[in-house]
Enzyme design. Structure first.
Site, PDB file in Angstrom:
ATOM      1  N   TYR A 124       0.834  -1.215   0.000  1.00  0.00           N
ATOM      2  CA  TYR A 124       0.000   0.000   0.000  1.00  0.00           C
ATOM      3  C   TYR A 124       0.866   1.261   0.000  1.00  0.00           C
ATOM      4  CZ  TYR A 124      -3.733   3.160   1.640  1.00  0.00           C
ATOM      5  OH  TYR A 124      -4.647   4.184   1.776  1.00  0.00           O
ATOM      6  N   LYS A 164       1.127   4.418  -2.711  1.00  0.00           N
ATOM      7  CA  LYS A 164       0.775   5.796  -2.347  1.00  0.00           C
ATOM      8  C   LYS A 164       1.965   6.730  -2.543  1.00  0.00           C
ATOM      9  CE  LYS A 164      -3.488   4.914  -1.508  1.00  0.00           C
ATOM     10  NZ  LYS A 164      -4.533   5.480  -2.372  1.00  0.00           N
TER      11      LYS A 164
END
Ligand code: NAP
Length: 244
Positions: free
Chosen positions: A152, A156
């Protein structure tokens, strides 16, 4: 009438952004991965009640061909694409040693490749129009990293680089691109955290509370507004002072 596309907008932050942009007067192109995401869900009715046009488009934004068709359909139905909010995102958390290759690749496809897909197709429409706003959902995990989120946080952080690249490539055509980096916001994504983790996180936030989805939508609304006409390539952290 100007049109805004918000990916992953059946619920959570995406739905709040869609509602806010509808209140700002945009016609709204909602998106989610399956028809079932819109069942038992009043988001379309709430948007239409504001007097703007609203359609939903089922597309998996990790898939290049589906994004091409999605953008083509929005352009045909609405005439213009003025705002793109790349919001769709997922988590598949786990420590590096335990993270499967499948969960790494899936999060990259949904969170990161989707931004390439949608920016390519909607950005092309905006460049021809000589106007547009692209707003990407990054995260504090992309700015500072987060144990258990190698997949993740990678996506990002990548979104921040993609935001700056988009700003540099499209700026001369009057298309801006910015990112917001939320901290911990009350949604299904954070509900899934264990209680211990939730308590530990609260201790790190200067304002000692989780954020509300409307507090993300408000900043997105600003970035889409005329007041932000000379803001591009920026990342705005919305975290209640998590990082200070
Ligand atoms: P959420 O409640 O899980 O909503 C995400 C939406 O995206 C869901 O409706 C989901 O559909 C949809 N989606 C998932 N995969 C998709 C795909 N391949 N194609 C199209 N739609 C897809 O998440 P959220 O908390 O609102 O987060 C929204 C964005 O903010 C994400 O990018 C997230 O990373 C970012 N963010 C959130 C927080 C937070 O604290 N919540 C913090 C930082 C950043 P399903 O219902 O089928 O899953």
């Amino acid at each position: 009438m100007a049109t805004a596309i918000i990916t992953g907008s059946a619920r959570g932050i995406g739905a709040a952004i869609a509602l806010r942009l509808a209140k700002d007067g945009y016609d709204i192109a909602l998106n989610d991965i399956a028809e079932s995401c819109f069942e038992n869900n009043d988001i379309m009715d709430r948007i239409k009640a504001l007097g703007v046009k609203c359609e939903k488009y089922i597309a998996d934004v990790s898939k290049y061909d589906q994004c091409e068709a999605f953008v083509k359909n929005v352009k045909a139905d609405f005439g213009s694409i003025d705002v793109l909010v790349n919001n769709a995102g997922i988590t598949r958390d786990g420590l590096i040693a335990r993270m499967s290759e499948e969960n790494y690749d899936l999060v990259v496809a949904v969170n990161q490749k989707s931004v390439f897909n949608m920016t390519k197709f909607a950005g092309s429409v905006m460049m021809k129009q000589r106007s547009g706003r692209i707003i990407n959902l990054a995260s504090v995990a992309g700015l500072y990293g987060n144990a258990g989120q190698m997949n993740y946080s990678a996506t990002k952080a990548a979104i921040i680089g993609m935001t700056k690249t988009t700003a540099k490539e499209l700026g001369s055509r009057n298309v801006t691109c910015n990112a917001v980096a939320p901290g911990f916001i009350k949604t299904a994504m954070t509900d899934a955290l264990p209680d211990e983790a939730k308590q530990a996180i609260l201790g790190m936030i200067a304002m000692k509370r989780y954020g509300e989805v409307d507090e993300i939508a408000g900043v997105v609304s600003f970035l889409a507004s005329p007041d932000a006409s000379y803001v591009t390539g920026q990342v705005i952290e919305i975290s209640g002072g998590l990082s200070m």
